[in-house]
Design an enzyme around this catalytic site. Structure first.
Site, PDB file in Angstrom:
ATOM      1  N   ASN A   6       0.862  -1.176   0.000  1.00 45.45           N
ATOM      2  CA  ASN A   6       0.000   0.000   0.000  1.00 45.45           C
ATOM      3  C   ASN A   6       0.909   1.239   0.000  1.00 45.45           C
ATOM      4  O   ASN A   6       1.660   1.465   0.955  1.00 45.45           O
ATOM      5  CB  ASN A   6      -0.892  -0.030   1.244  1.00 45.45           C
ATOM      6  CG  ASN A   6      -1.834   1.159   1.294  1.00 45.45           C
ATOM      7  OD1 ASN A   6      -1.420   2.285   1.050  1.00 45.45           O
ATOM      8  ND2 ASN A   6      -3.082   0.920   1.627  1.00 45.45           N
ATOM      9  N   ASP A   8      -0.060   4.447  -0.223  1.00 40.42           N
ATOM     10  CA  ASP A   8      -0.753   5.694   0.145  1.00 40.42           C
ATOM     11  C   ASP A   8       0.179   6.692   0.828  1.00 40.42           C
ATOM     12  O   ASP A   8       0.108   7.897   0.592  1.00 40.42           O
ATOM     13  CB  ASP A   8      -1.898   5.409   1.133  1.00 40.42           C
ATOM     14  CG  ASP A   8      -3.060   4.676   0.500  1.00 40.42           C
ATOM     15  OD1 ASP A   8      -3.102   4.553  -0.736  1.00 40.42           O
ATOM     16  OD2 ASP A   8      -3.936   4.211   1.259  1.00 40.42           O
ATOM     17  N   HIS A   9       1.051   6.168   1.714  1.00 42.12           N
ATOM     18  CA  HIS A   9       1.837   7.102   2.513  1.00 42.12           C
ATOM     19  C   HIS A   9       3.043   7.665   1.772  1.00 42.12           C
ATOM     20  O   HIS A   9       3.665   8.618   2.243  1.00 42.12           O
ATOM     21  CB  HIS A   9       2.210   6.469   3.851  1.00 42.12           C
ATOM     22  CG  HIS A   9       0.983   6.234   4.680  1.00 42.12           C
ATOM     23  ND1 HIS A   9       0.034   7.210   4.883  1.00 42.12           N
ATOM     24  CD2 HIS A   9       0.518   5.134   5.311  1.00 42.12           C
ATOM     25  CE1 HIS A   9      -0.953   6.719   5.612  1.00 42.12           C
ATOM     26  NE2 HIS A   9      -0.685   5.452   5.874  1.00 42.12           N
ATOM     27  N   ARG A  17       3.674  18.625   1.230  1.00 43.89           N
ATOM     28  CA  ARG A  17       4.386  19.751   0.636  1.00 43.89           C
ATOM     29  C   ARG A  17       3.728  20.276  -0.643  1.00 43.89           C
ATOM     30  O   ARG A  17       3.724  21.466  -0.898  1.00 43.89           O
ATOM     31  CB  ARG A  17       5.847  19.334   0.343  1.00 43.89           C
ATOM     32  CG  ARG A  17       6.707  20.371  -0.338  1.00 43.89           C
ATOM     33  CD  ARG A  17       6.865  21.629   0.515  1.00 43.89           C
ATOM     34  NE  ARG A  17       7.412  21.366   1.822  1.00 43.89           N
ATOM     35  CZ  ARG A  17       8.707  21.418   2.130  1.00 43.89           C
ATOM     36  NH1 ARG A  17       9.590  21.731   1.218  1.00 43.89           N
ATOM     37  NH2 ARG A  17       9.115  21.162   3.358  1.00 43.89           N
ATOM     38  N   HIS A  49      -5.608   3.693  -1.865  1.00 46.95           N
ATOM     39  CA  HIS A  49      -6.938   4.063  -1.366  1.00 46.95           C
ATOM     40  C   HIS A  49      -7.236   5.470  -1.864  1.00 46.95           C
ATOM     41  O   HIS A  49      -6.571   6.426  -1.462  1.00 46.95           O
ATOM     42  CB  HIS A  49      -6.921   4.004   0.173  1.00 46.95           C
ATOM     43  CG  HIS A  49      -8.236   4.270   0.818  1.00 46.95           C
ATOM     44  ND1 HIS A  49      -8.425   4.155   2.177  1.00 46.95           N
ATOM     45  CD2 HIS A  49      -9.447   4.637   0.313  1.00 46.95           C
ATOM     46  CE1 HIS A  49      -9.683   4.434   2.478  1.00 46.95           C
ATOM     47  NE2 HIS A  49     -10.328   4.747   1.359  1.00 46.95           N
ATOM     48  N   ARG A  51      -9.350   8.231  -1.338  1.00 45.42           N
ATOM     49  CA  ARG A  51     -10.310   8.691  -0.323  1.00 45.42           C
ATOM     50  C   ARG A  51     -11.114   9.859  -0.848  1.00 45.42           C
ATOM     51  O   ARG A  51     -10.632  10.648  -1.673  1.00 45.42           O
ATOM     52  CB  ARG A  51      -9.564   9.111   0.952  1.00 45.42           C
ATOM     53  CG  ARG A  51      -8.804   7.985   1.637  1.00 45.42           C
ATOM     54  CD  ARG A  51      -8.222   8.472   2.967  1.00 45.42           C
ATOM     55  NE  ARG A  51      -9.254   8.647   3.954  1.00 45.42           N
ATOM     56  CZ  ARG A  51      -9.473   7.812   4.976  1.00 45.42           C
ATOM     57  NH1 ARG A  51      -8.706   6.768   5.164  1.00 45.42           N
ATOM     58  NH2 ARG A  51     -10.451   8.043   5.820  1.00 45.42           N
ATOM     59  N   ARG A  55      -6.795  12.917   0.584  1.00 41.61           N
ATOM     60  CA  ARG A  55      -5.709  13.362   1.455  1.00 41.61           C
ATOM     61  C   ARG A  55      -4.346  12.822   1.037  1.00 41.61           C
ATOM     62  O   ARG A  55      -3.326  13.385   1.372  1.00 41.61           O
ATOM     63  CB  ARG A  55      -5.989  13.011   2.914  1.00 41.61           C
ATOM     64  CG  ARG A  55      -5.940  11.534   3.205  1.00 41.61           C
ATOM     65  CD  ARG A  55      -6.074  11.259   4.677  1.00 41.61           C
ATOM     66  NE  ARG A  55      -7.414  11.528   5.174  1.00 41.61           N
ATOM     67  CZ  ARG A  55      -7.892  11.012   6.314  1.00 41.61           C
ATOM     68  NH1 ARG A  55      -7.123  10.255   7.068  1.00 41.61           N
ATOM     69  NH2 ARG A  55      -9.115  11.264   6.709  1.00 41.61           N
ATOM     70  N   GLU A  76      -8.639   0.498  -3.096  1.00 44.89           N
ATOM     71  CA  GLU A  76      -9.512   0.541  -1.926  1.00 44.89           C
ATOM     72  C   GLU A  76     -10.407   1.766  -2.058  1.00 44.89           C
ATOM     73  O   GLU A  76      -9.937   2.847  -2.428  1.00 44.89           O
ATOM     74  CB  GLU A  76      -8.685   0.684  -0.646  1.00 44.89           C
ATOM     75  CG  GLU A  76      -7.768  -0.470  -0.374  1.00 44.89           C
ATOM     76  CD  GLU A  76      -6.892  -0.200   0.843  1.00 44.89           C
ATOM     77  OE1 GLU A  76      -6.955   0.903   1.420  1.00 44.89           O
ATOM     78  OE2 GLU A  76      -6.136  -1.094   1.204  1.00 44.89           O
ATOM     79  N   THR A 106      -6.804   6.790   9.927  1.00 47.63           N
ATOM     80  CA  THR A 106      -6.683   5.665   9.013  1.00 47.63           C
ATOM     81  C   THR A 106      -7.973   4.854   9.135  1.00 47.63           C
ATOM     82  O   THR A 106      -8.808   5.149   9.995  1.00 47.63           O
ATOM     83  CB  THR A 106      -5.433   4.816   9.328  1.00 47.63           C
ATOM     84  OG1 THR A 106      -5.333   3.758   8.374  1.00 47.63           O
ATOM     85  CG2 THR A 106      -5.482   4.241  10.732  1.00 47.63           C
ATOM     86  N   THR A 107      -8.155   3.865   8.258  1.00 49.13           N
ATOM     87  CA  THR A 107      -9.406   3.118   8.251  1.00 49.13           C
ATOM     88  C   THR A 107      -9.616   2.435   9.598  1.00 49.13           C
ATOM     89  O   THR A 107      -8.805   1.617  10.017  1.00 49.13           O
ATOM     90  CB  THR A 107      -9.382   2.070   7.123  1.00 49.13           C
ATOM     91  OG1 THR A 107      -8.929   2.714   5.931  1.00 49.13           O
ATOM     92  CG2 THR A 107     -10.759   1.482   6.902  1.00 49.13           C
ATOM     93  N   GLU A 157     -11.020  -9.256   2.948  1.00 52.63           N
ATOM     94  CA  GLU A 157      -9.763  -8.873   3.592  1.00 52.63           C
ATOM     95  C   GLU A 157     -10.062  -8.722   5.074  1.00 52.63           C
ATOM     96  O   GLU A 157     -10.857  -7.866   5.473  1.00 52.63           O
ATOM     97  CB  GLU A 157      -9.210  -7.568   3.011  1.00 52.63           C
ATOM     98  CG  GLU A 157      -7.904  -7.155   3.693  1.00 52.63           C
ATOM     99  CD  GLU A 157      -7.167  -6.032   2.976  1.00 52.63           C
ATOM    100  OE1 GLU A 157      -7.286  -5.920   1.744  1.00 52.63           O
ATOM    101  OE2 GLU A 157      -6.475  -5.269   3.679  1.00 52.63           O
ATOM    102  N   HIS A 196      -3.857  -4.319   7.616  1.00 53.56           N
ATOM    103  CA  HIS A 196      -3.938  -3.206   8.564  1.00 53.56           C
ATOM    104  C   HIS A 196      -3.050  -3.456   9.783  1.00 53.56           C
ATOM    105  O   HIS A 196      -3.291  -4.368  10.550  1.00 53.56           O
ATOM    106  CB  HIS A 196      -5.361  -2.909   9.038  1.00 53.56           C
ATOM    107  CG  HIS A 196      -5.497  -1.468   9.428  1.00 53.56           C
ATOM    108  ND1 HIS A 196      -5.927  -0.497   8.557  1.00 53.56           N
ATOM    109  CD2 HIS A 196      -5.172  -0.836  10.566  1.00 53.56           C
ATOM    110  CE1 HIS A 196      -5.886   0.663   9.156  1.00 53.56           C
ATOM    111  NE2 HIS A 196      -5.427   0.498  10.377  1.00 53.56           N
TER     112      HIS A 196
HETATM  113  N1  PXP Z   1      -5.841  -2.862   3.898  1.00 53.85           N
HETATM  114  C1  PXP Z   1      -6.813  -1.919   3.947  1.00 53.85           C
HETATM  115  C2  PXP Z   1      -8.178  -2.272   3.462  1.00 53.85           C
HETATM  116  C3  PXP Z   1      -6.527  -0.618   4.427  1.00 53.85           C
HETATM  117  O1  PXP Z   1      -7.508   0.307   4.476  1.00 53.85           O
HETATM  118  C4  PXP Z   1      -5.203  -0.321   4.825  1.00 53.85           C
HETATM  119  C5  PXP Z   1      -4.876   1.054   5.307  1.00 53.85           C
HETATM  120  O2  PXP Z   1      -5.022   1.948   4.263  1.00 53.85           O
HETATM  121  C6  PXP Z   1      -4.228  -1.322   4.734  1.00 53.85           C
HETATM  122  C7  PXP Z   1      -4.581  -2.577   4.276  1.00 53.85           C
HETATM  123  C8  PXP Z   1      -2.803  -1.076   5.097  1.00 53.85           C
HETATM  124  O3  PXP Z   1      -2.685  -0.793   6.450  1.00 53.85           O
HETATM  125  P1  PXP Z   1      -1.280  -0.361   7.046  1.00 53.85           P
HETATM  126  O4  PXP Z   1      -0.916   0.935   6.401  1.00 53.85           O
HETATM  127  O5  PXP Z   1      -1.541  -0.240   8.501  1.00 53.85           O
HETATM  128  O6  PXP Z   1      -0.283  -1.428   6.686  1.00 53.85           O
END
Ligand code: PXP
Length: 243
Positions: A6, A8-9, A17, A49, A51, A55, A76, A106-107, A157, A196
């Site tokens: 994932n 996202d981060h 920034r 994801h 959103r 974000r 996601e 977070t979710t 999941e 997660h």
């Molecule tokens: N799976 C799902 C469905 C999620 O929403 C997330 C968080 O965005 C993750 C996995 C990954 O979680 P983590 O970033 O804590 O590894």
């Protein structure tokens, strides 16, 4: 066991920034470069994801990644008309439906598939008609697994957040719930994934759960990448999943 990274981060770091100026020539880190590194390091898929509040991942990221990925995209999303229309245009290999709350960091918690059955049904049907495999991000609970199966989803999941936040006896109790849920879902013919809060330490316990096909891991890998580099962080997690 397969790894979906994932990213996202990676986008979170860019947005702190460059929100509003993502097309700037120096907007970094680049999510496309990150995805390519994860794939070269052995990741089986890339998870993002989109959103409602945008974000981290932006619409343009989704389309650019879809064009570039060598593996598969797992998108996601919350069950909203706006994001569904985007998913149907992008046509990722897989969609994972998640609960979404604007105020959450977070979710939090799994999707209440049983409680939102009628609202989810047309979404699942439209995704399936577009050839997209569907997963539900749920608590490891029988009612949610049964509801997912009745909706015709290919996968669930299992939310491992409560497990990841617990320690000692409580963590082992959560692990037992995940184990039982995985056996139950597998018995219903569902592909079982988990995600997660999975990190380099608790993976040793997650690995003991039978029938898990794919883990979606984000934060711990991106965090480790700051010290070890993204390639090394992904390779290390894949090795830990196999160990
Ligand atoms: N799976 C799902 C469905 C999620 O929403 C997330 C968080 O965005 C993750 C996995 C990954 O979680 P983590 O970033 O804590 O590894």
């Amino acid at each position: 066991m397969h790894l979906g990274v994932n990213i996202d981060h990676v986008a979170t770091l860019r947005q702190v920034r460059y929100a509003g100026g993502m097309d700037a020539h120096n907007a970094e880190p680049d999510v496309l470069a990150a995805a390519a590194i994860c794939e070269r390091a052995g990741a089986h898929g890339i998870t993002i994801h989109l959103r409602a509040d945008r974000r981290h991942i932006q619409d343009a990221d989704v389309f650019r990644l879809r064009a570039q990925l060598a593996t598969k995209m797992n998108l996601e999303m919350g069950n909203t008309p706006e994001i569904l229309e985007i998913a149907l245009r992008v046509k990722p290999a897989e969609v994972c439906l998640v609960p979404e709350n604007r105020r959450e960091v977070t979710t939090e918690g799994g999707l209440d598939v049983a409680g939102h059955f009628d609202a989810l049904r047309p979404t699942v049907e439209r995704l399936h008609a577009a050839g997209i495999r569907v997963s539900m991000f749920i608590e490891p609970a029988r009612a949610q697994i049964e509801a997912s199966q009745r909706l015709g989803t290919e996968m669930v999941e299992l939310h491992t957040g409560a497990f990841a936040n617990a320690t000692g006896e409580a963590q082992h109790a959560e692990l037992a719930r995940i184990h039982e849920a995985s056996v139950f879902a597998h018995g219903l013919g569902l592909q079982v994934n988990a995600g997660h809060g999975i990190n380099y330490v608790n993976i040793a316990l997650i690995r003991t759960v039978p029938h898990l096909v794919e883990l979606n891991i984000g934060h711990s890998i991106v965090a480790r990448a700051i010290f070890a580099g993204l390639d090394g962080a992904v390779r290390e997690m894949i090795a830990a999943m196999k160990a």
